[in-house]
Design a protein around this motif. Sequence first.
Motif, mmCIF file in Angstrom:
data_model
loop_
_atom_site.group_PDB
_atom_site.id
_atom_site.type_symbol
_atom_site.label_atom_id
_atom_site.label_comp_id
_atom_site.label_asym_id
_atom_site.label_seq_id
_atom_site.Cartn_x
_atom_site.Cartn_y
_atom_site.Cartn_z
ATOM 1 N N HIS A 102 -24.419 -25.580 -20.579
ATOM 2 C CA HIS A 102 -24.960 -24.986 -19.365
ATOM 3 C C HIS A 102 -25.927 -23.834 -19.614
ATOM 4 N N ARG A 103 -25.874 -23.221 -20.792
ATOM 5 C CA ARG A 103 -26.765 -22.102 -21.114
ATOM 6 C C ARG A 103 -27.349 -22.333 -22.518
ATOM 7 N N PRO A 104 -28.165 -23.364 -22.681
ATOM 8 C CA PRO A 104 -28.621 -23.739 -24.034
ATOM 9 C C PRO A 104 -29.437 -22.652 -24.724
ATOM 10 N N GLU A 105 -30.342 -21.979 -24.014
ATOM 11 C CA GLU A 105 -31.200 -20.992 -24.664
ATOM 12 C C GLU A 105 -30.407 -19.772 -25.119
ATOM 13 N N VAL A 106 -29.555 -19.247 -24.234
ATOM 14 C CA VAL A 106 -28.710 -18.102 -24.599
ATOM 15 C C VAL A 106 -27.769 -18.487 -25.729
ATOM 16 N N SER A 107 -27.156 -19.662 -25.611
ATOM 17 C CA SER A 107 -26.200 -20.107 -26.625
ATOM 18 C C SER A 107 -26.874 -20.305 -27.976
ATOM 19 N N ASN A 108 -28.136 -20.733 -27.954
ATOM 20 C CA ASN A 108 -28.870 -20.910 -29.208
ATOM 21 C C ASN A 108 -29.032 -19.578 -29.935
ATOM 22 N N LEU A 109 -29.360 -18.519 -29.199
ATOM 23 C CA LEU A 109 -29.492 -17.200 -29.816
ATOM 24 C C LEU A 109 -28.138 -16.693 -30.313
ATOM 25 N N VAL A 110 -27.102 -16.919 -29.535
ATOM 26 C CA VAL A 110 -25.754 -16.525 -29.962
ATOM 27 C C VAL A 110 -25.390 -17.258 -31.259
ATOM 28 N N LEU A 111 -25.682 -18.554 -31.317
ATOM 29 C CA LEU A 111 -25.373 -19.343 -32.510
ATOM 30 C C LEU A 111 -26.152 -18.836 -33.714
ATOM 31 N N LEU A 112 -27.410 -18.491 -33.518
ATOM 32 C CA LEU A 112 -28.218 -17.987 -34.624
ATOM 33 C C LEU A 112 -27.619 -16.709 -35.199
ATOM 34 N N ALA A 113 -27.210 -15.797 -34.318
ATOM 35 C CA ALA A 113 -26.562 -14.570 -34.796
ATOM 36 C C ALA A 113 -25.259 -14.886 -35.518
ATOM 37 N N ALA A 114 -24.496 -15.817 -34.974
ATOM 38 C CA ALA A 114 -23.211 -16.178 -35.583
ATOM 39 C C ALA A 114 -23.398 -16.787 -36.966
ATOM 40 N N LEU A 115 -24.394 -17.655 -37.114
ATOM 41 C CA LEU A 115 -24.661 -18.263 -38.422
ATOM 42 C C LEU A 115 -25.049 -17.199 -39.444
ATOM 43 N N CYS A 116 -25.858 -16.250 -39.021
ATOM 44 C CA CYS A 116 -26.295 -15.196 -39.938
ATOM 45 C C CYS A 116 -25.154 -14.258 -40.317
ATOM 46 N N GLN A 117 -24.237 -14.044 -39.399
ATOM 47 C CA GLN A 117 -23.145 -13.091 -39.625
ATOM 48 C C GLN A 117 -21.870 -13.752 -40.136
ATOM 49 N N GLY A 118 -21.844 -15.090 -40.157
ATOM 50 C CA GLY A 118 -20.640 -15.790 -40.580
ATOM 51 C C GLY A 118 -19.489 -15.607 -39.610
ATOM 52 N N ARG A 119 -19.805 -15.579 -38.315
ATOM 53 C CA ARG A 119 -18.794 -15.357 -37.279
ATOM 54 C C ARG A 119 -18.756 -16.538 -36.322
ATOM 55 N N ASP A 120 -17.718 -16.588 -35.505
ATOM 56 C CA ASP A 120 -17.626 -17.584 -34.459
ATOM 57 C C ASP A 120 -18.562 -17.183 -33.316
ATOM 58 N N PRO A 121 -19.341 -18.113 -32.756
ATOM 59 C CA PRO A 121 -20.280 -17.743 -31.701
ATOM 60 C C PRO A 121 -19.614 -17.158 -30.456
ATOM 61 N N HIS A 122 -18.399 -17.610 -30.137
ATOM 62 C CA HIS A 122 -17.700 -17.035 -28.991
ATOM 63 C C HIS A 122 -17.402 -15.557 -29.233
ATOM 64 N N GLU A 123 -17.078 -15.231 -30.459
ATOM 65 C CA GLU A 123 -16.808 -13.839 -30.828
ATOM 66 C C GLU A 123 -18.064 -12.986 -30.684
ATOM 67 N N VAL A 124 -19.186 -13.541 -31.105
ATOM 68 C CA VAL A 124 -20.458 -12.822 -30.986
ATOM 69 C C VAL A 124 -20.786 -12.570 -29.519
ATOM 70 N N ALA A 125 -20.644 -13.607 -28.696
ATOM 71 C CA ALA A 125 -20.939 -13.478 -27.270
ATOM 72 C C ALA A 125 -20.036 -12.450 -26.613
ATOM 73 N N SER A 126 -18.761 -12.476 -26.960
ATOM 74 C CA SER A 126 -17.804 -11.533 -26.380
ATOM 75 C C SER A 126 -18.144 -10.091 -26.743
ATOM 76 N N ALA A 127 -18.613 -9.881 -27.977
ATOM 77 C CA ALA A 127 -18.960 -8.531 -28.417
ATOM 78 C C ALA A 127 -20.167 -7.987 -27.654
ATOM 79 N N ILE A 128 -21.092 -8.866 -27.272
ATOM 80 C CA ILE A 128 -22.266 -8.425 -26.510
ATOM 81 C C ILE A 128 -21.904 -8.194 -25.051
ATOM 82 N N GLY A 129 -21.017 -9.042 -24.533
ATOM 83 C CA GLY A 129 -20.513 -8.858 -23.173
ATOM 84 C C GLY A 129 -21.598 -8.878 -22.120
ATOM 85 N N ASP A 130 -21.627 -7.805 -21.292
ATOM 86 C CA ASP A 130 -22.588 -7.748 -20.192
ATOM 87 C C ASP A 130 -23.851 -6.981 -20.589
ATOM 88 N N GLY A 131 -24.146 -6.961 -21.881
ATOM 89 C CA GLY A 131 -25.342 -6.255 -22.356
ATOM 90 C C GLY A 131 -26.637 -6.942 -21.987
#
Length: 332
Positions: free
Chosen positions: A237-266
């Motif tokens: 449902h949010r391909p563009e946002v999720s793509n950026l979240v995934l890119l950060a997760a791949l670079c950081q070696g983290r789960d993308p849900h964890e990355v998204a949660s850390a950003i929250g309402d930023g």
Amino acid sequence: MSTATTTDRILTGDRPTGPLHLGHYFGTLQNRVRLQNEGVDLFLVIPDYQVLTDRDVAERLTENVEDVVLDYLGAGVDPTRSTVFTHSAIPALNQLLLPFLSLVSAAELSRNPTVKDEIAHSRQAAVSGLMFTYPAHQAADILFCKANLVPVGKDQVPHLELTRTIARRFNERYGPVFPEPRTLLSNAPLLLGTDGTKMSKSRSNSIALKASSDETARLIRSAKTDTIREISYDPEHRPEVSNLVLLAALCQGRDPHEVASAIGDGGSAALKATVTEAVNTHFAPLRARRAEYAQDMAYVRKLIAEGNERANEIAETTLDEVRKAMGTFRMP
């Protein structure tokens, strides 16, 4: 799905149509370096002739070949453990094309899904013979070194199947010479470009591996997102946002849900800041190695020449086996 072992020989590569980007790295390049480091015999072809499959001319070809090699070296490809070579420098490889074409029908070539897709996206006014015979060219790339394992995405499986068909028919007609290569299916993530479509050099929506920190920041700032402030990882449902979240997760070696949660309402600003820092931090060592190699292009060209020399030796041996099996004239 096949797995790789140290007894396998893998053939893969990239067309030299420009510098490699983040999609190449997470899609294939990172895995190639891992396989190399595990002891697999890795062959990396830079198919410069095949640039002409969908272009009328091969522009800046030498520069593009060297760009790809620099990207390989920066990513960790070790030319003492892997063979990097250019397609056009291996005459014996290209001589395999004629007998291979005799083993497939025009109908089999025309209905190949990869050829259909290439034709649909071709930059040429008409389909060239080179485009039409592309699967046989790829079979020669794979079989000249007797690669028995080829990394592919699901969309490329029919392409490899034609290589298997050519190997099998040759062996049945002339005697056993070639292995029937197995597929090494990739489960690598698909990264979108900054415009929300597939990341591609030709679409000007990619972030090159060699991009500077400032250029990376600029490109990520321009990336498409949405109007929802709360950041979540929802590729459907949010391909563009999720793509950026995934890119950060791949670079950081983290789960993308964890990355998204850390950003929250930023919001998108915080998301893009997170991605920029993650990308620049992760790729800083690669870019530094690449820049160091780029200071000595004579050495880089020497590495290419050495790879070509090894590939030529193997190709000549294979071609000699082919001539013997077919009963054609061989030089004394």
